[in-house]
Every structure is written in C-alpha cells, then in structure tokens.
Write an enzyme that holds these catalytic residues in place. Structure first.
Site, mmCIF file in Angstrom:
data_model
loop_
_atom_site.group_PDB
_atom_site.id
_atom_site.type_symbol
_atom_site.label_atom_id
_atom_site.label_comp_id
_atom_site.label_asym_id
_atom_site.label_seq_id
_atom_site.Cartn_x
_atom_site.Cartn_y
_atom_site.Cartn_z
ATOM 1 C CB SER B 137 -0.786 -0.020 1.681
ATOM 2 O OG SER B 137 -2.161 1.356 2.042
ATOM 3 C CE1 TYR B 150 -4.227 -2.467 5.063
ATOM 4 C CE2 TYR B 150 -3.533 0.070 4.270
ATOM 5 C CZ TYR B 150 -3.824 -1.165 4.112
ATOM 6 O OH TYR B 150 -4.116 -1.746 3.414
#
Lengths: 439, 245
Positions: B137, B150
C-alpha cells in the site's frame, strides 16, 4: 445522493445502496426501492424513491450450455461481458439494444429491442426463465410455463414487479464477428418506409434519419440492413480468425460540452455530410459487431456532449396503419422547430404480444434533444401527435412525460397499476418514474 | 492456450476476485485461496463459465503461519504465479486504544502475507521460475497519524517484497510490488474517496496481470499516485509531523 440516468436529466435525490448478495438485498426491502443496473436508462426509471439498489455485485455467470446456447447469469452481468465471453465461442446475444453496457436485469426490465425486432422480437424472445425477488423477499422463478403472470409482467415491467436476480437466456450461434451491411439511401420518409417493407426478410434493419430536412426531402434517411457474415464469405485473413476484430479504440468525452454545441446549425452540417457520405458509400460492406451494433459505445461518456443540463430522449412507436401519416407529422413538427437531434433513428417493429412492453407492430422513432424549456415544450407537442396516431412511448427512454400522457397512450397502464396494488408491489418497488407516471 | 496456474491468496476480496478474472482472461488456470473457500463456489463457477479455464478452491488462513507450508503442499500444482491480496485496513482509533487489535492488523498485513510468500519463494527458487505478487500500500511509504498501524505493517511488507526481489533476481523468480492507492472495494465502502484517485478493482486486476507480463518491479495502479507519493516522501519531517493527512 443526487443520481441521474444516462441522459443526465433529471437529477434526483435518492439513497443509494449496493447490496452484496441476496440477504443484504432482502434487508433493504423495508423501504420502497428500485433496482439499478448500469444506469443506462435515460431518465428516472432506475432512480429509487426513496431507495436505489445498485445491483453491480450481482454479476456472476452461473452456467452455459454450448449445445442449446443457454446462459444462466445474475442480473448485473452486462451484455459486453456476455459478448466477450461467448463471441469467441461462436455465440452472440439474440437481441441487443444500441449499447452493450446494459445489464441483463435492465434489458429484461425494459424489454429492450434491437435492429432485429421485426424478425426475432424483443429481449423477451431470448429468455427461458427469470428469478425475481418479490415484496416479501421470497425469490420466485418464473417462465412462460411457471408463474407465467409474473414472467409476463416482469418482462417490460421496469423493475416494478420485484428485483430481477438472475435469468436464463439463449444466445444465437454466429460464424463470425462480422456483419454484412447493406446501406440504402432514401430521399424521404416514404422511400425509407418502403425500403423497410421491401426488406422485411433482412435480419437487421434500422435507419438513420435526418430530422432537419424539409419539404420533398422530409425524413431522408440511410437504411442499414445487416446479416451475420458466414465464415465462408469472409476474406482469407478474416476467415482464419473469424471472431477477431482487432482492437477498437475508444475515446472518452473528457468534460461537459458547452450546452449550445449541438445546435441546429452544427447538426444540420453533420446531417448533410453524413447523408451524402452514406449515399456515395451505398452498397455492401463488412462491419465488425462492435461498430455495427454499438457505434456510440466507442465514445465513452458520449452523454456529456449535450452539456451539463443533460438531454432527453424521445422514443415512440406508431401502429403500422398510422405510421406514414404520424411520422410525417412528427418530422414536420421537428424540422419546423429546427430542433437538431444528434441521434435520430427510425425502425420497423414486428408484431408483439406483451403485458407492458414497448414494441408493437409499426414504426418507432427515437430522438434526443438537449433539455431546455423550448425542447420540453416541443416534446409535449410531439406527445400529442403520438397520441393522435394511437402510438405509445418507451419508458426506458422517458424522463419527462406526464401520467396523463401515459394513461392516454397505453390502456395497459391501468391494468399494471391494478396488479401492483393487488399484489402489494406499489409500496415496495418504486422509482421516480413510477411516481411521476402514477404506476 | 493453457497457461500455468495462478494462485490468488485472499480471493474473497474485490481485488483478489478481479485479479483472478484478469489472469483467467489470458487463459491461466486459477487457484482461489481464502478462509472458508467453499463460499467462493459462485466465483469458481463464474470464472470457469466465462473463460473456460479450470478453477480450484483452497482453504488458507494467512494468520495460521504454521499451516502455510502444508497449504502450499496441498495445491494440485505449484502455481506459476502467486498473488497475495491478504490484508485488513483496521480502525486506527480502535488500534490506538486496543493494542491487541493493532497487533492483529500488523499480523494480517505483514506477518501472514510475508510468511505465505516466503514459503512460495523457496519453492519457486527451487524450481527456478515463477512470479510472486504482493499487494502492499501507498500507506506504507510514510507513517501518518490517520492509519500508521496499517501503514507500518504495509511498510514492513513492502520492504520484505523488495528484499525478496533482490534475493531472487538471479534465481529466475520475479517479485512484483503493487501499491494500489485508493480502490473502490468492500474495504473502503462508506469512505468518501476522491474519484480521480480511486481505482476500480478491475483496473487493479488488469494492472497486475500487465505488470507480471512485463516483469515490472513496483507499480502504482493510477500514475497520479506516483506523483503524490513523491511529494509526500519529500516533505521535511519537521513540517510533516504537523500536517493532518
């Protein structure tokens, strides 16, 4: 959120939900809703009042039988997906509208038609059965033999009998991805209609019509006939890989055009050039399926060319016996108004028995107009001409007609309304269009 | 033309499903792996009907790292390409209060995916061919207050992929790192994402299939993200720490 159909008019407030799976959809039934596929209905048919159920995640194919050509698929599957999966194996939709970006559910709800209506009928003709979720959340399979009433009202019922979940449809066998097109110029509307009558045996027929020409040239047209090309008639290179048409470039309309771009002058110039180009290129040629059936799909977001205010489609059908007179009256009204419709299409329909579908034996005319006060007035006048000639209107295109016009044009509307009331559908399945038309 | 099988781990996700479609469209057999894979039966049929390829289902729990070797052994055939789409976004506010929740996010985004690809990497290395794809990501490029738990796990995963690529570069095995940016999926449902920065799952799936075919190392799905992350990378920390991004 604000939502509109493909014509970008009207824009209405609705609550948009995208359920994943039957359970999630069932849970939404507490509020009146309408199912929405890929949003290709032009007006407000797929805008829920108050809730819109986006069916995009219901897009799985379930089974295919290569012997019968029967495909079972969920309602959110688009014709484009069916073509890309099955044309390489020699199958094509039996009936297709002018865009391949329509979902199965939308095609059934609007009982769409194609250039072969006079021969093969509407989308209903390819359907073996449909699964419909009713007002109580129960899923019912219906066909011509089983729950036949539900089947008959659901096809063409604009999603107002329940949510279409999946269907079995039969595809047509084809030998190639090519269409043998025959282009026939017609100097006026009478010639065009005469060409349709004489070419009743053609599989596909449609006419582009110049709705700005007047006098002796009123309704001059280019009639386009088509047949699926056999492998044998293709040249060697194409016959070697008959389903390969190469890559077709697509263009996007990147922003809203200024709303005056399409005016009577620019459309007149385009029509003039298009007609004479067509005349000089008359005769036979081979056209790939994508260009033949879906010329506008190559121009992604073409609905933006009318600018931010959007546009309204006008599509009516007139019974065969009054078609010649009625089409003349419509075309005279349009050309006198100098109202340039970018897309104007004339098509002969075959006979069709149906509960609430649009097509009937006769001629259909489809036009689009930018939305402004003058055009809305013009369309009200066109409505009246259609009523005087015993015609009716296509709900998948409609965004502005009145409940009174619908009632006057189609006695079946009352029967549909009664059915909806007697089966508790009225309070459950409701679109902005069904509200406007008092269905 | 039948192509070597493609394993999708995390196949129940929107990106996993779209990636399976993209490879099946090119004629690859597909192995769909997820927890409780029986629920993917409709996808299995869908892909088989559309593309006429074989599709198999396999149970795989990314957090049960001790089971990963057995999972790879149980596959009908060692895949030619393996794509790991496993990950959870988590809730940053909850992660700040509940450290166990934070640890679960770290494990699901780093430990599990890295363990799976580590097992596959050794098999691919022994065979001397194959491509590994990890979905990481852009959040892993720089930690931000809004999602650093995250982001940190993704940063770890990105570094792991980069190291794996370096290690296997001369062994015939290629590693692709995918940094998708915003994607319109179940994970982001209800979030108000800017349309121009948000890819559809299908775009991601096709971008992955293209990246594998071209042997790309690191891809951003929408090119604009490359520019955004270039800027974010270069903001001095003294300024960055005061921003709310």
């Amino acid at each position: 959120m604000m939502l509109s159909g493909w014509g970008r008019y009207p824009r209405l407030d609705t609550r948009l939900e995208a359920p994943r799976g039957e359970e999630a959809l069932r849970a939404l039934l507490a509020d009146p809703l309408i199912a929405r596929g890929n949003g290709r209905a032009y007006g407000d048919a797929a805008i829920g009042a108050p809730l819109t159920a986006q069916m995009r995640s219901f897009n799985r194919m379930i089974a295919f039988d290569a012997t019968s050509g029967q495909l079972v698929a969920e309602a959110g599957v688009q014709l484009a997906e069916i073509i890309s999966a099955f044309l390489p194996r020699g199958f094509f939709p039996l009936v297709t509208p002018g865009t391949k970006f329509v979902t199965l559910g939308g095609a059934i709800a609007a009982d769409v038609h194609g250039k072969n209506h006079h021969k093969d009928g509407s989308f209903a003709a390819c359907l073996d059965w449909i699964d419909v979720m009713g007002p109580d959340g129960v899923v019912t399979r219906c066909s011509r033999d089983e729950n036949a009433d539900l089947f008959a009202w659901t096809v063409g019922g604009m999603g107002l009998t329940g949510v279409i979940l999946r269907a079995a449809l039969r595809l047509r066998r084809v030998e190639s991805a090519w269409i043998r097109q025959t282009l026939l110029p017609a100097a006026n509307i009478d010639e065009a209609m005469d060409l349709f009558e004489r070419n009743d045996a053609a599989t596909y027929s449609v006419a582009w019509i110049d709705c700005l020409s007047r006098g002796a040239g009123l309704g001059r047209s280019l009639v386009m006939l088509g047949e699926h090309a056999t492998r044998a008639e293709l040249d060697l290179k194409r016959a070697a890989s008959p389903f390969d048409i190469g890559r077709r470039p697509s263009l996007a309309v990147p922003f809203d055009a200024p709303s005056g771009l399409l005016n009577s002058l620019s459309v007149r110039a385009f029509n003039e050039a298009y007609y004479w180009k067509g005349r000089s290129g008359a005769g036979e040629s081979y056209v790939n399926w994508d260009s033949y059936f879906y010329p506008l799909d190559a121009l992604l977001n073409w609905n933006r060319i009318y600018g931010r205010n959007g546009f309204a489609q006008f599509q009516c059908v007139l019974p065969l016996e009054s078609s010649a007179r009625g089409m003349r009256a419509l075309l005279e009204m349009i050309s006198n108004a100098g109202a340039g419709s970018f897309l104007a299409v004339l098509k002969r329909f075959g006979a069709q028995e149906s509960r609430f579908s649009f097509p009937m034996l006769g001629y259909t005319l489809a036009l689009d107009f930018p939305v402004n006060a003058r055009m809305l007035t013009l369309m009200d006048r066109l409505d009246r001409i259609v009523l005087e000639h015993g015609g009716r209107f296509y709900l998948a295109k409609d965004s502005r007609m009145s409940a009174a016009t619908l009632a006057a044009s189609d006695p079946r509307a009352q029967a549909f309304r009664d059915l909806r009331q007697s089966q508790s559908l009225t309070g459950r399945f409701r679109s902005a269009q069904s509200e406007r038309l008092a269905l | 033309m039948t192509q070597g099988p493609v394993l999708i781990i995390g196949a129940a996700s929107d990106i996993g499903r779209a990636t399976a479609h993209a490879f099946a469209a090119k004629g690859h057999a597909i192995q769909l792996a997820a927890r409780n894979s029986a629920r993917l039966a409709a996808d299995q049929t869908d892909i088989a009907v559309r593309y006429g390829v074989s599709v198999t289902l396999h149970d795989c729990d990314a957090l049960a790292t001790e089971s990963h070797a057995g999972f790879v052994d149980s596959l009908p055939e060692l895949p030619q390409i393996a794509v790991c789409v496993v990950g959870v976004l988590g809730d940053q506010a909850q992660n700040e209060r509940d450290i166990q929740a934070a640890v679960a996010v770290m494990r699901a985004n780093y430990e599990g995916p890295a363990s799976l690809l580590a097992v596959l990497a050794n098999r691919f290395e022994r065979r001397g061919t194959g491509t590994l794809v990890g979905i990481s990501s852009v959040a892993g490029i720089r930690g931000r207050a809004s999602n650093y738990v995250y982001g940190s796990a993704k940063a770890g995963f990105t570094a792991f992929l980069s190291g794996l690529r370096n290690r296997l570069a001369k062994k015939g095995v290629h590693v692709v790192t995918v940094l998708p940016g915003f994607v319109n999926t179940q994970m982001t449902a209800g979030m108000d994402l800017p349309a121009k920065l948000t890819a559809e799952p299908q775009e991601v799936g096709e971008a992955i299939a293209r990246a594998v075919a071209k042997g790309r190392n690191i891809i951003y799905v929408r090119p604009i993200w490359q520019i955004i992350m270039l800027i974010i990378r270069h903001i001095p920390e003294a300024v960055f720490k005061k921003l709310s991004l």
